[in-house]
Motif scaffolding. Sequence first.
Motif, mmCIF file in Angstrom:
data_model
loop_
_atom_site.group_PDB
_atom_site.id
_atom_site.type_symbol
_atom_site.label_atom_id
_atom_site.label_comp_id
_atom_site.label_asym_id
_atom_site.label_seq_id
_atom_site.Cartn_x
_atom_site.Cartn_y
_atom_site.Cartn_z
ATOM 1 N N VAL A 353 1.052 -1.316 0.329
ATOM 2 C CA VAL A 353 -0.033 0.135 -0.028
ATOM 3 C C VAL A 353 0.669 1.572 -0.046
ATOM 4 O O VAL A 353 0.897 1.952 -1.086
ATOM 5 N N VAL A 354 1.947 0.763 1.438
ATOM 6 C CA VAL A 354 2.857 2.210 0.994
ATOM 7 C C VAL A 354 3.259 2.943 -0.371
ATOM 8 O O VAL A 354 3.776 3.883 -0.697
ATOM 9 N N ALA A 355 3.896 1.251 -1.248
ATOM 10 C CA ALA A 355 4.461 1.742 -2.086
ATOM 11 C C ALA A 355 3.689 2.090 -3.433
ATOM 12 O O ALA A 355 4.193 3.126 -4.468
ATOM 13 N N MET A 356 2.476 1.990 -3.299
ATOM 14 C CA MET A 356 1.293 2.493 -4.020
ATOM 15 C C MET A 356 0.878 3.762 -4.081
ATOM 16 O O MET A 356 0.398 4.593 -5.409
ATOM 17 N N LEU A 357 1.358 4.712 -3.125
ATOM 18 C CA LEU A 357 1.180 5.847 -2.549
ATOM 19 C C LEU A 357 1.835 7.514 -3.291
ATOM 20 O O LEU A 357 3.006 6.855 -3.874
ATOM 21 N N PRO A 358 1.178 8.057 -3.821
ATOM 22 C CA PRO A 358 1.950 9.061 -4.570
ATOM 23 C C PRO A 358 3.878 9.451 -4.129
ATOM 24 O O PRO A 358 4.460 9.599 -4.988
ATOM 25 N N ALA A 359 3.364 9.616 -2.772
ATOM 26 C CA ALA A 359 4.454 10.510 -1.720
ATOM 27 C C ALA A 359 5.803 9.467 -1.823
ATOM 28 O O ALA A 359 6.666 9.630 -1.084
ATOM 29 N N PHE A 360 5.417 8.164 -1.949
ATOM 30 C CA PHE A 360 6.577 7.161 -2.433
ATOM 31 C C PHE A 360 7.498 7.372 -3.020
ATOM 32 O O PHE A 360 8.701 6.760 -2.912
ATOM 33 N N ALA A 361 7.345 8.333 -4.099
ATOM 34 C CA ALA A 361 8.438 8.727 -5.234
ATOM 35 C C ALA A 361 8.865 9.170 -4.742
ATOM 36 O O ALA A 361 10.535 9.045 -5.127
ATOM 37 N N VAL A 362 8.862 10.066 -3.500
ATOM 38 C CA VAL A 362 10.145 11.004 -2.402
ATOM 39 C C VAL A 362 10.812 9.552 -1.971
ATOM 40 O O VAL A 362 12.446 10.058 -2.018
ATOM 41 N N VAL A 363 10.328 8.943 -1.086
ATOM 42 C CA VAL A 363 10.991 7.694 -0.859
ATOM 43 C C VAL A 363 12.637 6.771 -1.329
ATOM 44 O O VAL A 363 13.579 6.702 -0.903
ATOM 45 N N ARG A 364 11.593 6.549 -2.138
ATOM 46 C CA ARG A 364 12.182 6.158 -3.632
ATOM 47 C C ARG A 364 13.502 6.399 -4.206
ATOM 48 O O ARG A 364 14.492 5.807 -4.805
ATOM 49 N N ASP A 365 13.130 7.731 -4.439
ATOM 50 C CA ASP A 365 14.633 8.719 -4.755
ATOM 51 C C ASP A 365 15.121 8.996 -4.056
ATOM 52 O O ASP A 365 16.560 8.699 -4.613
ATOM 53 N N TRP A 366 14.756 9.415 -2.655
ATOM 54 C CA TRP A 366 16.283 9.265 -1.797
ATOM 55 C C TRP A 366 16.788 7.449 -1.611
ATOM 56 O O TRP A 366 17.968 8.067 -1.955
#
Length: 484
Positions: A353-366
């Motif tokens: 679920v967390v990985a599907m959220l738009p905000a997770f892109a910030v975590v992935r890029d970090w």
Amino acid sequence: MGLLGILVGLGFLIWLSYRGWTILLLAPAAALIAAAFSREPLLAHWTQTFMGSAAQFLAQFFPLFLLGALFGKLMDDSGSVRAISRYMSERMGPSHAMLAVVLAGAAVTYGGVSLFVAFFVLAPMAQDLFRAANIPRRLMPAAIALGTSTFTMSALPGTPAIQNAIPMPFFGTTPFAAPILGIIASGIMLAFGMWWLKRSQAAAERAGEGYGGADMLPANGVADDQFIRERATSAREFDTAELQHGQASETLPPVALAALPLATVVIVNFLMAMLVLPRLDFSFLAEDKWGSTSLSAVAGVWSVVVALATATVLLILINRERLPNLRASIDAGANASVLPAVSVASLVGFGAVVAMLPAFAVVRDWVLSIGSNPLVSLATATNILAALTGSASGGLTIALDALGETFVRIASETGIDPSLLHRVAVISAGTLDSLPHNGAVVTLLAVCGTSHRESYRDLAMVAIVGAVVALVVVIVLGSLFGSF
């Protein structure tokens, strides 16, 4: 707001799970909290995203949970684990008490016995040896953890631990991925851990500290403790409540017979992964009715499944007279797999679920921006998630579910062998997962009758620091020379 929701949901999950609440409710609740902050559809995320990912995890790995728990329970009830620990104890004696405990733990867990089964058998052995050698009782958890929860879980090639199986469908690897690097890492963990334990023992002797303290709590009291059970089932693959079910043998098998099923796991695993499966035609797996998959995506899991199944049948055949209630032992072993599997699957669902959220892109890029080496990024992501969830298997699966395809693509572009990704990911999962809130740590301390204040420092040195040192060496060697 979306990033804040992820942090709030994760904090909610960690806080209440640390207090003993069931992960079966906490994981979906935390996922819905994160989704609500992002104004995402809650019911769709629960039934489609969360349950879909949890179900996929169970479909891939439940056979390993089932056979692993069954094999461990039968090894316990047949007296095989006790026979091996007694053999080590008698042959090495109090003068090598530390090494005897470590090697006994390594032998049974590398052979496929569940971690918690090993805890409850090794603790009495360690108690007798440590008392005879006048070694402080507070060092028992560290010695047991070194043998059971470090190199045999994450580094030794071919280990049947669930953590070693999780990366295989993502990277198309086998349980023997990067074997020489795994052996080097194992040597570092063992050497560092033994050095630290000997150092602590010597310091205690200089201070005049002996065995000290009361003996361990009754094993059945620890196994039935509901708080420990809730914490343990999300950390490893065996439900401690089932340890008291079934019927244990009053007689022990000869040590050679006791060790034969363990050797069978290793040998059959190797033969299936390296010789048998690669030579057979599995092109039919590409058909829709078989999930449009490939041999590389399932071969690793199949190898371990066949190895555990073969060893289990052999174990029953050679110990039939030492299994006084075979049906009860089998039932207990099978039941012991269910709650841990569903608990870890729930953690995986939360991560999906967390990985599907738009905000997770910030975590992935970090994560991907950490250093210029994708191995460092993979190690960092896995370490963080294993630390936060208190589960090596849960943290590893969440990391690979969210970032596995990205790392496979990067590896293809940069020429990194997937086997190297596999070994780095597994070793990373077995480092910061041993923080104080980890269920296996809590259980081990309870079994040994010690507290965090008494024993956690030494446990952390052998289970975390030694593993981190080995991980750094593997990343450096892998970056310089590739996978080998």
